[in-house]
Design an enzyme around this catalytic site. Structure first.
Site, short mmCIF file in Angstrom:
data_model
loop_
_atom_site.label_atom_id
_atom_site.label_comp_id
_atom_site.label_asym_id
_atom_site.label_seq_id
_atom_site.Cartn_x
_atom_site.Cartn_y
_atom_site.Cartn_z
CG ASP A 1 -2.11 0.98 1.03
OD1 ASP A 1 -2.44 1.32 -0.13
OD2 ASP A 1 -2.68 1.42 2.04
CE LYS B 1 -2.68 4.96 1.02
NZ LYS B 1 -4.13 4.69 0.97
CG ASN C 1 0.51 4.89 3.57
OD1 ASN C 1 -0.19 5.52 4.36
ND2 ASN C 1 0.07 3.83 2.93
CG ASP D 1 -1.12 2.12 6.71
OD1 ASP D 1 -1.26 1.04 7.34
OD2 ASP D 1 -2.06 2.67 6.11
CB THR E 1 -4.48 2.94 -2.68
OG1 THR E 1 -4.39 2.91 -1.25
CG2 THR E 1 -5.25 4.18 -3.11
#
Length: 410
Positions: A206, A208, A211, A227, A245
């Site tokens: 995840d 991105k 994060n 995260d 995501t």
């Protein structure tokens, strides 16, 4: 922590924001958020977690009682062992299965963040196990640090270092100037963290901009990856799970193929594209079209500021956004790419800040209008079937995270 609410910059978890471009909402207000200012505001409104009626006035006895009740109710979520050691200061984020609060150690007065994870349900337990399993084993300057853990039957409290420098793109917006050299500094730190994780067999899944957080507001701050709620170890049980995501999903994930750490490198390519342009490489209004564009690798370097971006930078992105994960650069290879090695020394020093900021604002504006028209709500769940499969597949959208389950036909 990609959370909803007034985040100071901390470990985001499944942020409950009302569009999948949630990281750009904060750019509508270009004020630089600073923890000192946040503390000043709290001193003016001392009742934390007050009701929606606003700050408590000196003469409003009823509203004061309500605020006190709200604060007491929230504080009861914390185990006495936690409150005996840490003074709870403010709620700074909220996820699907968690709360994030800023705290202060009672003896040292050092600030920390505590992520309270609810582990009653299966999803909450899985997310907690993934995050705790990774954070207890890693130690790297570009990865958020876990300092202490408290566990009860239904809750886990992760005491983390407090990152106050803001998200990656917030820092870009706050600057008056941004060049390719600035971009390479950030990407070197992210690539270094990924190299460490991948060497341990950890895939983040995840990655991105939300994060990626700066530890402090200074120019010399390190950038940390946060995260790990969707992280996985090894290469067996998670290889066919679609999660993350939508805009950052690698094509092999969407195709339902086995995958590994290369999905993080694809996400790094998307981040690099955004960092240099303020735009998304795969920019579609619907999930099916978005997934189709990703599977086809349909992106370009047209429009501003791409005419001012070096060929080396474009080559770096192309080698990360390779459709074939085996041909995609690893984190080790990314760190050896000429663009990062020379820190864009051979590139133009042209300031890209203006077109990047304009593109981010335009995207935020369109996302806001689209969200209001669709009537989407924070933390809503949606079931989608973006493309046909030789079996039954369902997509669950929680906040801005996507999870997919597949039952393959015989």
């Amino acid at each position: 922590m990609g959370t909803s609410s007034s985040k100071v910059g901390l470990l985001p978890e499944a942020p409950s924001k009302n569009s999948y471009f949630s990281f750009m909402k904060s750019f509508m207000d270009l004020k630089k958020r600073d923890i000192d200012e946040d503390l000043k505001k709290q001193k003016r409104a001392p009742y934390l977690w007050s009701t929606s009626q606003g700050p408590v006035s000196d003469g409003g006895a009823s509203r004061k009682r309500q605020a006190n009740k709200a604060e007491v109710k929230f504080r009861t979520k914390f185990d006495p062992r936690v409150t005996a050691r840490y003074d709870i200061k403010a709620l700074i984020g909220r996820g699907s299965f968690s709360y994030v609060v800023r705290v202060e150690h009672r003896l040292s007065c050092q600030p920390f963040a505590i992520k309270l994870l609810e582990v009653r349900g299966q999803e909450g337990r899985e997310s907690c196990c993934a995050e705790l399993g990774v954070l207890q084993r890693v130690h790297h300057p570009n990865i958020i640090r876990l300092t202490e853990v408290f566990e009860t039957q239904h809750r886990v409290y992760l005491v983390l270092e407090l990152a106050t420098g803001g998200e990656l793109l917030e820092r870009v917006i706050a600057r008056g100037s941004f060049t390719e050299r600035d971009a390479t500094r950030a990407l070197i730190m992210v690539s270094s963290g990924l190299r460490y994780l991948h060497a341990l067999g950890v895939t983040h899944r995840d990655l991105k901009p939300e994060n990626l957080l700066y530890y402090h507001p200074g120019q010399d701050s390190r950038l940390v990856i946060t995260d790990f709620g969707l992280a996985c170890w090894g290469s067996n049980w998670a290889l066919r799970t679609l999660c993350g995501t939508p805009e950052y999903l690698a094509p092999e994930m969407l195709a339902g193929k086995p995958y590994g750490s290369a999905v993080d490198m694809w996400a790094l390519g998307v981040i690099s594209y955004i960092l240099l342009s303020g735009s998304m490489p795969f920019d579609q209004h619907s999930r099916p079209r978005l997934f189709k564009a990703i599977l086809r690798g349909s992106y370009s370097f047209h429009g501003q500021p791409w005419s001012s971006v070096s060929n080396q930078a474009k080559d770096f992105i192309e080698r990360l956004l390779s459709q074939n994960p085996e041909q995609r650069m690893t984190a080790e290879q990314a760190l050896k790419h000429p663009w990062l090695v020379t820190m864009a020394a051979g590139s133009s020093n042209k300031n890209l800040h203006r077109p990047i900021s304009q593109n981010l604002r335009q995207r935020a504006s369109r996302a806001s209008v689209s969200s209001s028209r669709s009537g989407s709500t924070t933390g809503s769940r949606t079931t989608m079937s973006p493309r046909s499969h030789s079996g039954h597949e369902s997509f669950q959208l929680d906040g801005n995270r996507l999870q997919r389950s597949v039952v393959v036909s015989a």
